[in-house]
Design an enzyme around this catalytic site. Structure first.
Site, PDB file in Angstrom:
ATOM      1  N   ARG A   1       6.227   0.044  -8.269  1.00 41.67           N
ATOM      2  CA  ARG A   1       5.265  -0.988  -8.654  1.00 41.67           C
ATOM      3  C   ARG A   1       4.579  -0.595  -9.961  1.00 41.67           C
ATOM      4  O   ARG A   1       4.310   0.585 -10.166  1.00 41.67           O
ATOM      5  CB  ARG A   1       4.224  -1.165  -7.541  1.00 41.67           C
ATOM      6  CG  ARG A   1       4.451  -2.410  -6.717  1.00 41.67           C
ATOM      7  CD  ARG A   1       3.604  -2.480  -5.492  1.00 41.67           C
ATOM      8  NE  ARG A   1       2.162  -2.361  -5.706  1.00 41.67           N
ATOM      9  CZ  ARG A   1       1.253  -2.474  -4.742  1.00 41.67           C
ATOM     10  NH1 ARG A   1       1.633  -2.727  -3.500  1.00 41.67           N
ATOM     11  NH2 ARG A   1      -0.032  -2.352  -4.986  1.00 41.67           N
TER      12      ARG A   1
ATOM     13  N   ARG B   1       6.465   5.633  -3.215  1.00 40.04           N
ATOM     14  CA  ARG B   1       6.831   4.268  -2.793  1.00 40.04           C
ATOM     15  C   ARG B   1       7.857   3.667  -3.750  1.00 40.04           C
ATOM     16  O   ARG B   1       7.760   3.813  -4.957  1.00 40.04           O
ATOM     17  CB  ARG B   1       5.592   3.379  -2.760  1.00 40.04           C
ATOM     18  CG  ARG B   1       5.959   1.914  -2.473  1.00 40.04           C
ATOM     19  CD  ARG B   1       4.800   1.051  -2.117  1.00 40.04           C
ATOM     20  NE  ARG B   1       3.708   1.143  -3.043  1.00 40.04           N
ATOM     21  CZ  ARG B   1       2.482   0.664  -2.802  1.00 40.04           C
ATOM     22  NH1 ARG B   1       2.240   0.066  -1.653  1.00 40.04           N
ATOM     23  NH2 ARG B   1       1.532   0.784  -3.697  1.00 40.04           N
TER      24      ARG B   1
ATOM     25  N   ARG C   1      -7.681   2.074  -9.181  1.00 42.31           N
ATOM     26  CA  ARG C   1      -7.659   1.437  -7.852  1.00 42.31           C
ATOM     27  C   ARG C   1      -8.506   2.223  -6.854  1.00 42.31           C
ATOM     28  O   ARG C   1      -9.220   1.639  -6.035  1.00 42.31           O
ATOM     29  CB  ARG C   1      -6.207   1.331  -7.344  1.00 42.31           C
ATOM     30  CG  ARG C   1      -5.418   0.258  -8.073  1.00 42.31           C
ATOM     31  CD  ARG C   1      -3.923   0.494  -7.949  1.00 42.31           C
ATOM     32  NE  ARG C   1      -3.407   0.320  -6.609  1.00 42.31           N
ATOM     33  CZ  ARG C   1      -2.200   0.748  -6.220  1.00 42.31           C
ATOM     34  NH1 ARG C   1      -1.416   1.377  -7.059  1.00 42.31           N
ATOM     35  NH2 ARG C   1      -1.802   0.532  -4.993  1.00 42.31           N
TER      36      ARG C   1
ATOM     37  N   ARG D   1     -12.112  -7.650  -0.270  1.00 42.86           N
ATOM     38  CA  ARG D   1     -12.174  -6.354  -0.933  1.00 42.86           C
ATOM     39  C   ARG D   1     -13.515  -6.124  -1.611  1.00 42.86           C
ATOM     40  O   ARG D   1     -13.723  -5.086  -2.219  1.00 42.86           O
ATOM     41  CB  ARG D   1     -11.107  -6.339  -2.015  1.00 42.86           C
ATOM     42  CG  ARG D   1      -9.987  -5.375  -1.797  1.00 42.86           C
ATOM     43  CD  ARG D   1      -9.042  -5.611  -2.942  1.00 42.86           C
ATOM     44  NE  ARG D   1      -8.131  -4.553  -3.137  1.00 42.86           N
ATOM     45  CZ  ARG D   1      -6.891  -4.550  -2.669  1.00 42.86           C
ATOM     46  NH1 ARG D   1      -6.446  -5.532  -1.924  1.00 42.86           N
ATOM     47  NH2 ARG D   1      -6.095  -3.554  -2.956  1.00 42.86           N
TER      48      ARG D   1
ATOM     49  N   LYS E   1      -1.166  -0.434   4.809  1.00 40.65           N
ATOM     50  CA  LYS E   1      -1.542  -1.778   5.269  1.00 40.65           C
ATOM     51  C   LYS E   1      -0.318  -2.697   5.328  1.00 40.65           C
ATOM     52  O   LYS E   1      -0.082  -3.389   6.311  1.00 40.65           O
ATOM     53  CB  LYS E   1      -2.592  -2.406   4.320  1.00 40.65           C
ATOM     54  CG  LYS E   1      -3.864  -1.584   4.176  1.00 40.65           C
ATOM     55  CD  LYS E   1      -4.881  -2.264   3.291  1.00 40.65           C
ATOM     56  CE  LYS E   1      -4.496  -2.382   1.831  1.00 40.65           C
ATOM     57  NZ  LYS E   1      -4.364  -1.081   1.124  1.00 40.65           N
TER      58      LYS E   1
HETATM   59  P1  AP5 Z   1       2.037   0.541   2.049  1.00 44.18           P
HETATM   60  O1  AP5 Z   1       2.208   0.007   3.420  1.00 44.18           O
HETATM   61  O2  AP5 Z   1       2.750  -0.121   0.934  1.00 44.18           O
HETATM   62  O3  AP5 Z   1       0.475   0.721   1.728  1.00 44.18           O
HETATM   63  P2  AP5 Z   1      -0.637  -0.359   1.375  1.00 44.18           P
HETATM   64  O4  AP5 Z   1      -1.874   0.056   2.073  1.00 44.18           O
HETATM   65  O5  AP5 Z   1      -0.122  -1.739   1.598  1.00 44.18           O
HETATM   66  O6  AP5 Z   1      -0.810  -0.027  -0.155  1.00 44.18           O
HETATM   67  P3  AP5 Z   1      -0.989  -1.006  -1.407  1.00 44.18           P
HETATM   68  O7  AP5 Z   1      -0.705  -0.165  -2.615  1.00 44.18           O
HETATM   69  O8  AP5 Z   1      -0.208  -2.261  -1.240  1.00 44.18           O
HETATM   70  O9  AP5 Z   1      -2.498  -1.287  -1.314  1.00 44.18           O
HETATM   71  P4  AP5 Z   1      -3.403  -1.878  -2.384  1.00 44.18           P
HETATM   72  O10 AP5 Z   1      -4.559  -2.290  -1.580  1.00 44.18           O
HETATM   73  O11 AP5 Z   1      -3.660  -0.963  -3.517  1.00 44.18           O
HETATM   74  O12 AP5 Z   1      -2.502  -3.034  -3.034  1.00 44.18           O
HETATM   75  P5  AP5 Z   1      -2.458  -4.613  -2.868  1.00 44.18           P
HETATM   76  O13 AP5 Z   1      -1.065  -5.025  -2.978  1.00 44.18           O
HETATM   77  O14 AP5 Z   1      -3.258  -5.056  -1.724  1.00 44.18           O
HETATM   78  O15 AP5 Z   1       2.466   2.088   2.100  1.00 44.18           O
HETATM   79  C1  AP5 Z   1       2.469   2.884   0.926  1.00 44.18           C
HETATM   80  C2  AP5 Z   1       3.666   3.843   0.980  1.00 44.18           C
HETATM   81  O16 AP5 Z   1       3.457   4.772   2.042  1.00 44.18           O
HETATM   82  C3  AP5 Z   1       5.004   3.156   1.274  1.00 44.18           C
HETATM   83  O17 AP5 Z   1       5.999   3.793   0.537  1.00 44.18           O
HETATM   84  C4  AP5 Z   1       5.205   3.378   2.790  1.00 44.18           C
HETATM   85  O18 AP5 Z   1       6.580   3.454   3.136  1.00 44.18           O
HETATM   86  C5  AP5 Z   1       4.503   4.706   3.017  1.00 44.18           C
HETATM   87  N1  AP5 Z   1       3.821   4.776   4.325  1.00 44.18           N
HETATM   88  C6  AP5 Z   1       3.132   3.797   4.967  1.00 44.18           C
HETATM   89  N2  AP5 Z   1       2.620   4.247   6.131  1.00 44.18           N
HETATM   90  C7  AP5 Z   1       2.980   5.553   6.223  1.00 44.18           C
HETATM   91  C8  AP5 Z   1       2.745   6.571   7.206  1.00 44.18           C
HETATM   92  N3  AP5 Z   1       2.031   6.335   8.335  1.00 44.18           N
HETATM   93  N4  AP5 Z   1       3.259   7.807   6.975  1.00 44.18           N
HETATM   94  C9  AP5 Z   1       3.983   8.069   5.830  1.00 44.18           C
HETATM   95  N5  AP5 Z   1       4.237   7.122   4.868  1.00 44.18           N
HETATM   96  C10 AP5 Z   1       3.744   5.890   5.062  1.00 44.18           C
HETATM   97  O19 AP5 Z   1      -3.254  -5.056  -4.173  1.00 44.18           O
HETATM   98  C11 AP5 Z   1      -2.683  -4.817  -5.465  1.00 44.18           C
HETATM   99  C12 AP5 Z   1      -3.636  -5.294  -6.542  1.00 44.18           C
HETATM  100  O20 AP5 Z   1      -3.844  -6.709  -6.414  1.00 44.18           O
HETATM  101  C13 AP5 Z   1      -5.064  -4.709  -6.498  1.00 44.18           C
HETATM  102  O21 AP5 Z   1      -5.153  -3.452  -7.127  1.00 44.18           O
HETATM  103  C14 AP5 Z   1      -5.839  -5.790  -7.232  1.00 44.18           C
HETATM  104  O22 AP5 Z   1      -5.602  -5.703  -8.619  1.00 44.18           O
HETATM  105  C15 AP5 Z   1      -5.182  -7.076  -6.728  1.00 44.18           C
HETATM  106  N6  AP5 Z   1      -5.822  -7.585  -5.500  1.00 44.18           N
HETATM  107  C16 AP5 Z   1      -5.254  -7.702  -4.273  1.00 44.18           C
HETATM  108  N7  AP5 Z   1      -6.133  -8.195  -3.389  1.00 44.18           N
HETATM  109  C17 AP5 Z   1      -7.291  -8.391  -4.069  1.00 44.18           C
HETATM  110  C18 AP5 Z   1      -8.574  -8.853  -3.696  1.00 44.18           C
HETATM  111  N8  AP5 Z   1      -8.844  -9.207  -2.434  1.00 44.18           N
HETATM  112  N9  AP5 Z   1      -9.527  -8.932  -4.658  1.00 44.18           N
HETATM  113  C19 AP5 Z   1      -9.265  -8.587  -5.934  1.00 44.18           C
HETATM  114  N10 AP5 Z   1      -8.066  -8.120  -6.350  1.00 44.18           N
HETATM  115  C20 AP5 Z   1      -7.095  -8.018  -5.426  1.00 44.18           C
HETATM  116 MG    MG Z   2       0.210  -3.423   0.380  1.00 36.89          MG
END
Ligand code: AP5
Ligand code: MG
Length: 221
Positions: free
Chosen positions: A164, A131, A175, A92, A17
């Site tokens: 991270r 990552r 997660r 979410r 994402k």
């Molecule tokens: P990346 O692009 O970083 O993936 P991502 O989907 O953004 O993964 P996240 O870990 O950020 O998602 P998340 O939803 O768990 O975390 P968030 O920060 O939103 O890609 C991942 C890796 O793969 C990278 O190394 C990249 O280079 C590689 N990659 C990407 N695309 C690729 C491809 N096509 N092929 C190969 N490699 C690829 O949330 C974190 C925490 O915050 C949550 O757990 C929760 O505690 C809190 N939080 C956030 N939002 C909310 C909410 N709305 N409600 C409640 N809690 C929340």
């Molecule tokens: Mg992300």
């Protein structure tokens, strides 16, 4: 046809994402609103709000809905959202999705497209375990799929890359469970609203982006 600019990007942890969001917001010149990034910035600032949310995030648990909805309400009310927005990682939960519908009515910018990046569990684990992120500027890399020019050093600001805190196997399990139980039902929610578009996230980064751009330009739905 005019580009769609009121957007959500959904998908499990590690689906890509953030990687795709970076490119989309550049192409469309809209703000990237990532609740995960906002929480991590608060944690890095050492504020009391940051301390509060760190308790949830580091263990992989979702931050409570009221707190999360409030930061999104404030962010969406800023003038840079007047021409669109990309929400990454929000909503979410079903209550967040319902609250968002109301917020968007207030600013008269209903969602035009909810992109769902579909990736299987093995790929998620591979992506998350490889990552590396920059603690200073937030840039994100992968040890195989998106290597920095110099191992473990950020291309943008030269800082040493780290993992991270929630990218441990223990937090990832929490997660993934939160995703299955609370977030996955939103796919149906947006399908019923007629805005859902499925994207094959198992392709390489460039190909996923091509597919997304085609959808946003109205060439593929
Ligand atoms: P990346 O692009 O970083 O993936 P991502 O989907 O953004 O993964 P996240 O870990 O950020 O998602 P998340 O939803 O768990 O975390 P968030 O920060 O939103 O890609 C991942 C890796 O793969 C990278 O190394 C990249 O280079 C590689 N990659 C990407 N695309 C690729 C491809 N096509 N092929 C190969 N490699 C690829 O949330 C974190 C925490 O915050 C949550 O757990 C929760 O505690 C809190 N939080 C956030 N939002 C909310 C909410 N709305 N409600 C409640 N809690 C929340
Ligand atoms: Mg992300």
């Amino acid at each position: 046809m005019k580009n769609m600019t009121n957007l959500i990007i959904m998908g499990p942890p590690g689906a890509g994402k953030g990687t795709q969001s970076e490119r989309i917001v550049q192409a469309l010149n809209i703000p990237h609103i990532s609740t995960g990034d906002m929480f991590r910035e608060a944690i890095a600032s050492g504020s009391s709000f940051g301390l509060e949310v760190a308790r949830y995030i580091n263990q992989g648990m979702l931050v409570p809905d009221d707190v999360t909805i409030e930061i999104v309400r404030e962010r969406l009310s800023r003038p840079d959202c007047e021409h669109g927005y990309l929400l990454d990682g929000f909503p979410r939960t079903l209550p967040q999705a319902c609250a968002l519908e109301n917020l968007l009515k207030e600013i008269n910018r209903p969602i035009q497209c909810a992109l769902n990046i579909a990736v299987d569990k093995n790929a998620l684990i591979e992506r998350i375990s490889g990552r590396r992120v920059c603690p200073k500027c937030g840039a994100s890399y992968h040890i195989v799929f998106k290597k920095p020019n110099k191992e473990d050093i950020c291309d943008t600001c030269g800082s040493s890359l780290i993992q991270r805190k929630d990218d441990t196997p223990e937090s990832l399990k929490v997660r993934l469970d939160a995703y299955e139980n609370q977030t996955k039902p939103l796919i149906e929610f947006y399908e019923k609203n007629g805005v859902l578009v499925q994207i094959d996230g198992l392709q390489d980064i460039d190909k996923v982006f091509d597919d997304i751009l085609n959808v946003l330009k109205g060439e593929k739905r």
